[in-house]
Design a protein around this motif. Structure first.
Motif, PDB file in Angstrom:
ATOM      1  N   ASP A 171      -7.161  -2.342  -2.402  1.00 42.90           N
ATOM      2  CA  ASP A 171      -6.892  -3.422  -3.352  1.00 42.90           C
ATOM      3  C   ASP A 171      -5.419  -3.821  -3.327  1.00 42.90           C
ATOM      4  O   ASP A 171      -5.086  -5.017  -3.348  1.00 42.90           O
ATOM      5  CB  ASP A 171      -7.289  -3.004  -4.766  1.00 42.90           C
ATOM      6  N   ALA A 172      -4.522  -2.831  -3.284  1.00 36.95           N
ATOM      7  CA  ALA A 172      -3.095  -3.139  -3.244  1.00 36.95           C
ATOM      8  C   ALA A 172      -2.749  -3.916  -1.976  1.00 36.95           C
ATOM      9  O   ALA A 172      -1.995  -4.899  -2.018  1.00 36.95           O
ATOM     10  CB  ALA A 172      -2.275  -1.850  -3.317  1.00 36.95           C
ATOM     11  N   ALA A 173      -3.312  -3.495  -0.848  1.00 40.64           N
ATOM     12  CA  ALA A 173      -3.058  -4.190   0.409  1.00 40.64           C
ATOM     13  C   ALA A 173      -3.594  -5.618   0.359  1.00 40.64           C
ATOM     14  O   ALA A 173      -2.910  -6.566   0.773  1.00 40.64           O
ATOM     15  CB  ALA A 173      -3.696  -3.428   1.567  1.00 40.64           C
ATOM     16  N   ALA A 174      -4.811  -5.777  -0.139  1.00 37.18           N
ATOM     17  CA  ALA A 174      -5.425  -7.107  -0.197  1.00 37.18           C
ATOM     18  C   ALA A 174      -4.658  -8.030  -1.136  1.00 37.18           C
ATOM     19  O   ALA A 174      -4.427  -9.211  -0.823  1.00 37.18           O
ATOM     20  CB  ALA A 174      -6.880  -6.980  -0.639  1.00 37.18           C
ATOM     21  N   LEU A 175      -4.254  -7.516  -2.295  1.00 42.37           N
ATOM     22  CA  LEU A 175      -3.465  -8.326  -3.222  1.00 42.37           C
ATOM     23  C   LEU A 175      -2.148  -8.751  -2.584  1.00 42.37           C
ATOM     24  O   LEU A 175      -1.721  -9.902  -2.710  1.00 42.37           O
ATOM     25  CB  LEU A 175      -3.194  -7.543  -4.505  1.00 42.37           C
ATOM     26  N   SER A 176      -1.523  -7.832  -1.874  1.00 42.77           N
ATOM     27  CA  SER A 176      -0.240  -8.143  -1.251  1.00 42.77           C
ATOM     28  C   SER A 176      -0.374  -9.251  -0.210  1.00 42.77           C
ATOM     29  O   SER A 176       0.429 -10.192  -0.184  1.00 42.77           O
ATOM     30  CB  SER A 176       0.349  -6.882  -0.614  1.00 42.77           C
ATOM     31  N   VAL A 177      -1.388  -9.163   0.646  1.00 47.61           N
ATOM     32  CA  VAL A 177      -1.511 -10.183   1.692  1.00 47.61           C
ATOM     33  C   VAL A 177      -1.856 -11.552   1.099  1.00 47.61           C
ATOM     34  O   VAL A 177      -1.380 -12.581   1.580  1.00 47.61           O
ATOM     35  CB  VAL A 177      -2.536  -9.784   2.778  1.00 47.61           C
ATOM     36  N   GLU A 178      -2.652 -11.570   0.032  1.00 44.16           N
ATOM     37  CA  GLU A 178      -3.025 -12.859  -0.554  1.00 44.16           C
ATOM     38  C   GLU A 178      -1.892 -13.451  -1.394  1.00 44.16           C
ATOM     39  O   GLU A 178      -1.744 -14.672  -1.464  1.00 44.16           O
ATOM     40  CB  GLU A 178      -4.296 -12.718  -1.377  1.00 44.16           C
TER      41      GLU A 178
ATOM     42  N   LEU B  47       2.607  -3.501  -4.205  1.00 37.31           N
ATOM     43  CA  LEU B  47       2.562  -2.286  -3.387  1.00 37.31           C
ATOM     44  C   LEU B  47       3.408  -1.178  -4.013  1.00 37.31           C
ATOM     45  O   LEU B  47       2.994  -0.015  -4.052  1.00 37.31           O
ATOM     46  CB  LEU B  47       3.061  -2.583  -1.973  1.00 37.31           C
ATOM     47  N   LEU B  48       4.580  -1.535  -4.506  1.00 33.87           N
ATOM     48  CA  LEU B  48       5.453  -0.544  -5.119  1.00 33.87           C
ATOM     49  C   LEU B  48       4.853   0.038  -6.391  1.00 33.87           C
ATOM     50  O   LEU B  48       5.119   1.195  -6.743  1.00 33.87           O
ATOM     51  CB  LEU B  48       6.817  -1.168  -5.418  1.00 33.87           C
ATOM     52  N   ASP B  49       4.047  -0.758  -7.099  1.00 32.44           N
ATOM     53  CA  ASP B  49       3.442  -0.307  -8.359  1.00 32.44           C
ATOM     54  C   ASP B  49       2.125   0.429  -8.163  1.00 32.44           C
ATOM     55  O   ASP B  49       1.586   0.991  -9.124  1.00 32.44           O
ATOM     56  CB  ASP B  49       3.190  -1.509  -9.290  1.00 32.44           C
ATOM     57  N   ALA B  50       1.599   0.418  -6.958  1.00 29.40           N
ATOM     58  CA  ALA B  50       0.286   1.024  -6.715  1.00 29.40           C
ATOM     59  C   ALA B  50       0.346   2.542  -6.905  1.00 29.40           C
ATOM     60  O   ALA B  50       1.356   3.189  -6.612  1.00 29.40           O
ATOM     61  CB  ALA B  50      -0.200   0.689  -5.309  1.00 29.40           C
ATOM     62  N   ASP B  51      -0.753   3.090  -7.392  1.00 30.84           N
ATOM     63  CA  ASP B  51      -0.856   4.542  -7.603  1.00 30.84           C
ATOM     64  C   ASP B  51      -1.221   5.213  -6.280  1.00 30.84           C
ATOM     65  O   ASP B  51      -2.351   5.659  -6.064  1.00 30.84           O
ATOM     66  CB  ASP B  51      -1.908   4.827  -8.679  1.00 30.84           C
ATOM     67  N   LEU B  52      -0.225   5.278  -5.391  1.00 26.83           N
ATOM     68  CA  LEU B  52      -0.412   5.802  -4.043  1.00 26.83           C
ATOM     69  C   LEU B  52       0.730   6.750  -3.715  1.00 26.83           C
ATOM     70  O   LEU B  52       1.803   6.669  -4.327  1.00 26.83           O
ATOM     71  CB  LEU B  52      -0.434   4.654  -3.018  1.00 26.83           C
ATOM     72  N   PRO B  53       0.554   7.612  -2.730  1.00 28.68           N
ATOM     73  CA  PRO B  53       1.662   8.469  -2.307  1.00 28.68           C
ATOM     74  C   PRO B  53       2.870   7.629  -1.907  1.00 28.68           C
ATOM     75  O   PRO B  53       2.729   6.554  -1.310  1.00 28.68           O
ATOM     76  CB  PRO B  53       1.088   9.229  -1.109  1.00 28.68           C
ATOM     77  N   VAL B  54       4.049   8.122  -2.208  1.00 25.66           N
ATOM     78  CA  VAL B  54       5.258   7.339  -1.985  1.00 25.66           C
ATOM     79  C   VAL B  54       5.417   6.955  -0.517  1.00 25.66           C
ATOM     80  O   VAL B  54       5.865   5.841  -0.195  1.00 25.66           O
ATOM     81  CB  VAL B  54       6.504   8.103  -2.497  1.00 25.66           C
ATOM     82  N   GLU B  55       5.017   7.843   0.395  1.00 23.84           N
ATOM     83  CA  GLU B  55       5.156   7.531   1.825  1.00 23.84           C
ATOM     84  C   GLU B  55       4.271   6.352   2.213  1.00 23.84           C
ATOM     85  O   GLU B  55       4.665   5.502   3.017  1.00 23.84           O
ATOM     86  CB  GLU B  55       4.790   8.748   2.686  1.00 23.84           C
TER      87      GLU B  55
ATOM     88  N   ARG C 262       3.159   3.947   0.117  1.00 29.32           N
ATOM     89  CA  ARG C 262       3.723   2.743  -0.496  1.00 29.32           C
ATOM     90  C   ARG C 262       4.888   2.210   0.318  1.00 29.32           C
ATOM     91  O   ARG C 262       5.013   0.997   0.541  1.00 29.32           O
ATOM     92  CB  ARG C 262       4.184   3.048  -1.932  1.00 29.32           C
ATOM     93  N   GLN C 263       5.734   3.109   0.776  1.00 33.76           N
ATOM     94  CA  GLN C 263       6.883   2.693   1.573  1.00 33.76           C
ATOM     95  C   GLN C 263       6.443   2.065   2.893  1.00 33.76           C
ATOM     96  O   GLN C 263       6.988   1.034   3.315  1.00 33.76           O
ATOM     97  CB  GLN C 263       7.788   3.898   1.837  1.00 33.76           C
ATOM     98  N   ALA C 264       5.466   2.673   3.555  1.00 34.91           N
ATOM     99  CA  ALA C 264       4.996   2.145   4.836  1.00 34.91           C
ATOM    100  C   ALA C 264       4.358   0.767   4.660  1.00 34.91           C
ATOM    101  O   ALA C 264       4.586  -0.148   5.464  1.00 34.91           O
ATOM    102  CB  ALA C 264       3.999   3.119   5.462  1.00 34.91           C
ATOM    103  N   MET C 265       3.548   0.604   3.605  1.00 33.78           N
ATOM    104  CA  MET C 265       2.903  -0.681   3.360  1.00 33.78           C
ATOM    105  C   MET C 265       3.928  -1.762   3.017  1.00 33.78           C
ATOM    106  O   MET C 265       3.831  -2.907   3.496  1.00 33.78           O
ATOM    107  CB  MET C 265       1.887  -0.550   2.230  1.00 33.78           C
ATOM    108  N   THR C 266       4.909  -1.404   2.206  1.00 27.55           N
ATOM    109  CA  THR C 266       5.941  -2.374   1.837  1.00 27.55           C
ATOM    110  C   THR C 266       6.738  -2.799   3.061  1.00 27.55           C
ATOM    111  O   THR C 266       7.055  -3.987   3.225  1.00 27.55           O
ATOM    112  CB  THR C 266       6.876  -1.776   0.773  1.00 27.55           C
ATOM    113  N   GLU C 267       7.022  -1.861   3.945  1.00 24.80           N
ATOM    114  CA  GLU C 267       7.739  -2.202   5.179  1.00 24.80           C
ATOM    115  C   GLU C 267       6.938  -3.194   6.016  1.00 24.80           C
ATOM    116  O   GLU C 267       7.498  -4.141   6.581  1.00 24.80           O
ATOM    117  CB  GLU C 267       8.026  -0.939   5.986  1.00 24.80           C
TER     118      GLU C 267
END
Length: 340
Positions: free
Chosen positions: A80-87, A146-154, A156-161
């Motif tokens: 969901d975080a990935a999909a929200l980010s791309v849209e 992505l930064l707010d998602a309840d995911l491991p920090v690594e 979140r960082q990789a997705m944000t990059e």
């Protein structure tokens, strides 16, 4: 019964539209704005309207299908975080694209810029500024989700990059897209391909693939070259389709008038093909129309007829098919590594 791909794609879209609406509802509580501000909620309402008004959600599909290459049960929070980010990044692009092009409609409704012009008659600079800021806010939200998602920090960082790099590539693509239109002569095919790659393939195809793989625990960096190759081919095919539809498509089905590329003087795939095909009085008509914002529907229809007479639509469809087939060959090579 095994779920068919078309049904699966439709399911992704239905679920995401619910998630997207809920996300915008949550911004009332999570986005800090001064209590007196009326422009901030108005901006969010415009972004929400544009985001939920339509779209094929193919970026969302790519996120989910990339995850399925690795596993069937990727965490919903990550997907969901990935999909929200791309849209949200797509919404940013639409707002700024329509401003750059001075487009009146998008997805069957007014563009954000035209909506602001209606809200601020007599104050075009305010409308311009608010439109830029609305697009910028959508970009910031695409990273913040992505930064707010309840995911491991690594993760979140990789997705944000991934998204930061995709956004930067897209901006370079937009710059070179404008540069292409001011360059003398007709752009060659490789220039068109490079612009399409940067402008659309990297954020619309490559980034969703990477995000989906990351969400499922995959390591996209190990397969960077082939993911880039696949994304470039699919992105080129998609850009060709958009350029094709701009002249040869159905305006009612697209929710915007045809001929925009001609009126704006864009050296799109379609326009470049026309310029390299026609000559004499037909070329003179096309060159007079290019960049003429007052170009009539009758002139656009005449150019469309010229293109059809010279087989331009068939050539473009063949080019699209060739790119799609090459992309399928790249994907077929993934079978030994990932799930069928």
């Amino acid at each position: 019964m095994t779920e068919q791909p078309r049904d699966r794609v439709a399911r992704y879209g239905r679920r995401f539209d619910r998630v997207f609406a809920e996300y915008f509802d949550s911004l009332d509580k999570t986005l800090e704005a001064p209590a007196f501000s009326r422009y901030t909620p108005d901006c969010l309402a415009l972004l929400r309207d544009l985001s939920l008004r339509g779209g094929k959600r193919m970026r969302v599909v790519l996120v989910h299908e990339a995850a399925r290459l690795v596993r069937d049960d990727a965490p919903a929070e990550a997907l969901d975080a990935a999909a929200l980010s791309v849209e949200l990044l797509q919404t940013h692009g639409l707002v700024h694209d329509d401003l750059i092009d001075d487009s009146a409609t998008r997805r069957g409704g007014p563009t954000t810029y035209r909506a602001y012009l209606d809200r601020f008659p007599g104050h075009p600079r305010a409308a311009l500024g608010l439109t830029v800021l609305a697009g910028d806010l959508a970009l910031a939200l695409s990273l913040r989700v992505l930064l707010d998602a309840d995911l491991p920090v690594e993760l979140r960082q990789a997705m944000t990059e991934v998204q930061v790099r995709a956004a930067a590539d897209t901006f370079v693509g937009q710059i070179t897209d404008l540069e292409r239109d001011f360059a003398p002569g007709t752009p060659d095919e490789e220039i068109l391909h490079d612009v399409a790659d940067h402008k659309s393939a990297r954020y619309s195809v490559l980034a969703p693939l990477r995000l989906g793989l990351l969400a499922a625990g995959g390591q996209p960096d190990l397969h960077d070259a082939e993911l880039r190759r696949y994304a470039r081919l699919v992105g080129i095919c998609g850009q060709m389709r958009d350029d094709y539809l701009d002249l040869f498509g159905d305006a009612a089905a697209m929710g915007k008038p045809t001929g925009a590329d001609i009126r704006e003087g864009r050296r799109s795939y379609t326009v470049a093909r026309l310029l390299s095909t026609v000559s004499g009085s037909e070329r003179a008509l096309l060159e007079r129309a290019l960049g003429d914002r007052d170009c009539t529907e009758e002139t656009v229809a005449a150019i469309r007829e010229i293109g059809e007479r010279h087989g331009v639509p068939a050539h473009l469809r063949a080019d699209m098919s060739r790119c799609a087939e090459q992309a399928a060959e790249v994907a077929a090579a993934w079978r030994p590594r990932w799930r069928e």
